[in-house]
Design a protein around this motif. Structure first.
Motif, PDB file in Angstrom:
ATOM      1  N   HIS A   1       0.807  25.348 -28.504  1.00  0.00           N
ATOM      2  CA  HIS A   1       0.535  26.725 -28.930  1.00  0.00           C
ATOM      3  C   HIS A   1       1.752  27.311 -29.637  1.00  0.00           C
ATOM      4  O   HIS A   1       1.620  27.946 -30.703  1.00  0.00           O
ATOM      5  CB  HIS A   1       0.170  27.588 -27.724  1.00  0.00           C
TER       6      HIS A   1
ATOM      7  N   VAL B   1      -2.542  25.183 -33.145  1.00  0.00           N
ATOM      8  CA  VAL B   1      -3.852  25.694 -32.770  1.00  0.00           C
ATOM      9  C   VAL B   1      -4.760  25.648 -33.987  1.00  0.00           C
ATOM     10  O   VAL B   1      -4.455  26.241 -35.022  1.00  0.00           O
ATOM     11  CB  VAL B   1      -3.758  27.135 -32.237  1.00  0.00           C
TER      12      VAL B   1
ATOM     13  N   ARG C   1      -9.164  29.492 -31.988  1.00  0.00           N
ATOM     14  CA  ARG C   1      -9.194  29.939 -30.595  1.00  0.00           C
ATOM     15  C   ARG C   1     -10.028  31.201 -30.465  1.00  0.00           C
ATOM     16  O   ARG C   1     -10.311  31.898 -31.457  1.00  0.00           O
ATOM     17  CB  ARG C   1      -7.798  30.181 -30.048  1.00  0.00           C
TER      18      ARG C   1
ATOM     19  N   SER D   1      -9.405  27.320 -26.635  1.00  0.00           N
ATOM     20  CA  SER D   1      -8.702  26.999 -27.879  1.00  0.00           C
ATOM     21  C   SER D   1      -8.975  25.553 -28.257  1.00  0.00           C
ATOM     22  O   SER D   1      -9.242  24.715 -27.393  1.00  0.00           O
ATOM     23  CB  SER D   1      -7.189  27.191 -27.723  1.00  0.00           C
TER      24      SER D   1
END
Length: 802
Positions: A476, A481, A484, A489
């Motif tokens: 993260h 990512v 999400r 996510s």
């Protein structure tokens, strides 16, 4: 030096020795469990006609230890079948077996002369290069190896397991003065990867790391209680979950350990530190000496700081008034700041709110933390060279949410140290060095990298990443990512593998997670080769959002419930039929809907400590996201095509597993229950779980993964299964084994597993079985007693039998 640890001997079959042997068997390592020969025949031995030469007599202590491990609660074994890997014996007759093993573990009583005498015997039979270790909790390693040969001393170390060995992550490794570095490293690798342990390298100082700090904390808590005129109830309320410690807190923990053991620990540390200023803290107060004198030793004696007495309906717990030495009913003292702090979920914020509160509760917590944190900081570098080892020892070995230096950071080093100095406390060199360096905390995170303050260099240095371990928090922070939402996510694990991470409250399944499941498959189809479903919360997933279902049921919004269940069914079927491999990585509690998600993936790579099950019957319904369907398929899939086999026993296994809400006690037990297939595997060290799941996914890709096709050829028993179950359920209800509502739930479940009211041998589809699941679920949601079960579970966390 031997090339691998393939066979082990454990000398001493007490609670720790037998537990260590059981855990070695858990990982498939054949183990000899030896103990002394009993000093004399017991009356029971004589009744059995045994003599002093009888093996049953001579191996009695080892046999008793093994039996204790088999009956342990929680279970010491992953599967009771693993007991076959343990061979019992005795130290007089069977030390010759030591020449066959690669590691010898001593787990004899905590007396130096006993251990030294045993090692002298061991050396006469040990192969050169064989590892030898002591499970001592505090006797100096250098003293244990005195008088032994050079080869013995070079391969000798302390391996301090924590009780129970299967469950406690911490293993302290302590070198002797002559221990070879490669011996320490090879033992660390074996224990970390094969046994699943978290390794901390401790120095050969009294009680090593975890027990040294824990003992100081215990006796400080007692001293502060006396000085501040607090009660035992107050101290246990203030030193448990409120400050990130186990619920057993201070005095309940002491009762579990045994007050005689507590007294022994105090005496041992005091003797080992004759000139240390801290020695005075280990002087036992008069009331504790009196408890030991009276034999009120805690749990094993039936009373200690607490006493369990039989009440009118159930057992009542009384608590000791240490001033009068009399017991009274437990009271809930008024501690406003504690009540306020309990509503704060984030550990550091909760701790600050309580420790800095200006009231009775705040003053006690502040003083306890102040003394403990100063003590821990003063022990660097005496007991360990780095603060990470201390923090890991306390979190892995004692169950603290935050280690001592993480607690410093949570309180704020500058704020806490300023208050300590104002109160006349001398700050340790480690703390003043940190403040002088310009750093504001012991730990710092920056762009996915973690730094820690180092005393030697007086600056923060980067903590190297450990091979084979994936941290989702780091991904993260490194902007890996893909997409999400509030509940989940999608992350890029690298090498063409994505990870679907749940992060809703308790990882419960709701609309956000279902949407992200669909989105993940879309993204994976376009950008990735495989998908892993995993997270690093406290539990993998405790199931669907029960409160939402109850609310809709009470409002009689049946269409909304049906849409929710259909969406969950569709999401799971999409996982199952996806063109690319999906691997689930469950751990800890994996219940209800969390289990159903796993059942629909191509492979499961579970943590060894995975407690997985379809528990919906406990809240008055049945699995409806494909769980019934998948358990039926798994129960039948071992039957060869075209074989004329009675399907009823196979269907009965699926029924009993779901109806009795059976939850596995381990990943290996999950294979027995059918939640995991034989092609699924497990990881001993949960830190490595996501990495291992990723490797499984890559292996499926490399093998040319082919997805399954929807089934429309499932042979069901129809009316035959329904009739057989009806008779059994009626008899169970009449015998008082199940309630009327249990019977109703079971009949609904049988209807699904039987394929409905059809002719035996009818072929049905997966979609048809899903329709049956959904109909049964909706029907049960409308039952008052099912709603009562849901309410009770939400309120108490326990199932209701109504």
């Amino acid at each position: 030096m031997s090339s691998a640890i393939r066979r082990v001997a454990v000398l001493g079959a007490g609670v720790m020795g037998s537990g260590i042997a059981a855990h070695l068997a858990n990982v498939g390592v054949p183990t000899h469990l030896l103990d002394i020969v009993p000093p004399e025949l017991s009356n029971d031995d004589r009744r059995k006609g045994l003599s002093r030469e009888s093996s049953a007599f001579r191996n009695r202590f080892a046999a008793k230890g093994l039996d204790t491990a088999l009956k342990a609660s929680p279970p010491a074994f992953f599967s009771t079948k693993d007991v076959r890997l343990i061979t019992i014996g005795n130290i007089e007759d069977h030390l010759g077996r030591l020449s066959e093993v690669d590691w010898i573990i001593e787990a004899a009583p905590e007396r130096l002369e006993i251990k030294q005498a045993l090692f002298a015997k061991v050396e006469a039979h040990r192969r050169s290069g064989t590892f030898v270790s002591s499970n001592t909790s505090g006797i100096p390693i250098r003293l244990l190896a005195e008088g032994r040969s050079t080869d013995f001393r070079r391969h000798f170390l302390g391996t301090h397991f924590f009780n129970p060995p299967r469950y406690m992550k911490l293993l302290e490794l302590i070198p002797g003065p002559d221990t070879l570095p490669e011996v320490m490293q090879r033992m660390a690798t074996f224990a970390e990867r094969t046994l699943g342990k978290g390794i901390v390298f401790a120095k050969d100082t009294p009680n090593f790391i975890a027990n040294r700090i824990a003992a100081f904390g215990l006796f400080t808590a007692i001293r502060l209680m006396i000085e501040g005129d607090y009660s035992i109830e107050e101290v246990d309320r203030l030193t448990g979950s409120a400050i990130g410690r186990p619920k057993t807190a201070t005095f309940r923990t002491a009762d579990l350990v045994g007050l005689d053991t507590v007294a022994h620990i105090a005496a041992h540390i005091a003797d080992a530190l004759p000139d240390a200023p801290e020695r005075a803290i280990y002087t036992l107060p008069p009331f504790l000496l009196e408890l030991v004198k009276r034999g009120w030793l805690g749990e094993k004696a039936g009373q200690g700081f607490y006493k369990r007495v039989k009440g009118i309906e159930e057992h009542e717990i009384l608590v000791l008034d240490y001033k009068t030495m009399e017991y009274h009913p437990r009271q809930s003292p008024a501690l406003p700041s504690l009540d306020m702090a309990h509503g704060i979920e984030e550990p550091a914020e909760r701790l600050r709110a309580l420790a800095y509160a200006d009231d009775r509760a705040g003053r006690y917590v502040w003083q306890l933390l102040r003394e403990t944190l100063l003590y821990a900081a003063d022990r660097i570098p005496e007991i360990a060279d780095d603060i990470i080892s201390v923090d890991r020892a306390m979190t892995w070995g004692l169950g603290w949410e935050l280690g001592p230096f993480e607690l410093w950071d949570a309180l704020g080093v500058e704020k806490a140290s300023a208050r300590m100095a104002q109160e006349g406390k001398i700050l340790p060199t480690l703390v003043t060095g940190l403040l002088q360096s310009g750093a504001h905390s012991f730990y710092r995170r920056e762009a996915g990298r973690q730094f820690v303050f180092e005393l030697r260099t007086a600056k923060q240095v980067e903590i190297p990443e450990r091979s084979g371990i994936i941290h989702l928090r780091t991904l993260h922070e490194r902007q890996q990512v893909v997409t999400r939402n509030p509940g989940a996510s999608l992350l890029d694990l690298g090498d063409g593998v994505a990870c679907l991470q749940f992060h809703s409250k308790n990882n419960t399944i709701g609309p956000d997670i279902l949407r992200m499941m669909r989105t993940s498959l879309q993204q994976c189809a376009e950008r990735f080769d495989a998908l892993v479903i995993g997270n690093q919360g406290r539990h993998f997933c405790v199931g669907a959002n029960l409160m939402a279902i109850l609310f809709e049921a009470q409002e009689e919004n049946w269409d909304d419930i049906e849409l929710m269940i259909r969406a969950f069914q569709d999401a799971n079927m999409a996982l199952k039929l996806f063109e690319k491999p999906v691997v689930a990585a469950p751990f800890s509690m994996t219940l209800g809907g969390g289990c159903e998600i796993c059942l629909h993936t191509a492979r499961i790579r579970a943590a060894a400590e995975t407690y997985i099950g379809l528990v919906e019957a406990g809240v008055g319904v049945i699995p409806a996201a494909g769980g019934c369907k998948e358990m039926l398929l798994r129960s039948l899939e071992g039957i060869p095509d075209g074989a004329e086999v009675d399907l009823l026993p196979f269907v009965r296994h699926a029924f009993e597993t779901i109806a009795f809400a059976k939850v596995s006690t381990s990943a290996k037990d999950a294979q027995r229950l059918g939640y995991l297939r034989r092609t699924d595997d497990f990881t001993m060290n949960q830190d490595r779980l996501l990495h291992d799941a990723k490797q499984v996914a890559l292996g499926l890709v490399a093998g040319g993964y082919t997805p399954p096709q929807p089934r429309d050829d499932i042979k069901v028993l129809g009316t035959r299964a329904i009739a057989a179950a009806s008779t059994q359920l009626y008899n169970m209800k009449c015998g008082g084994h199940i309630s009327g509502h249990d019977e109703l739930i079971a009949r609904k479940l049988v209807g699904v597993l039987a394929g409905g009211d059809v002719v035996p041998g009818t072929l049905v589809s997966e979609a048809y079985l899903l329709d049956l699941e959904r109909e049964a679920f909706l029907s049960l949601c409308g039952e008052r007693r099912s709603q009562e079960r849901m309410q009770h579970m939400l309120k108490t966390g326990k199932p209701l039998r109504n």
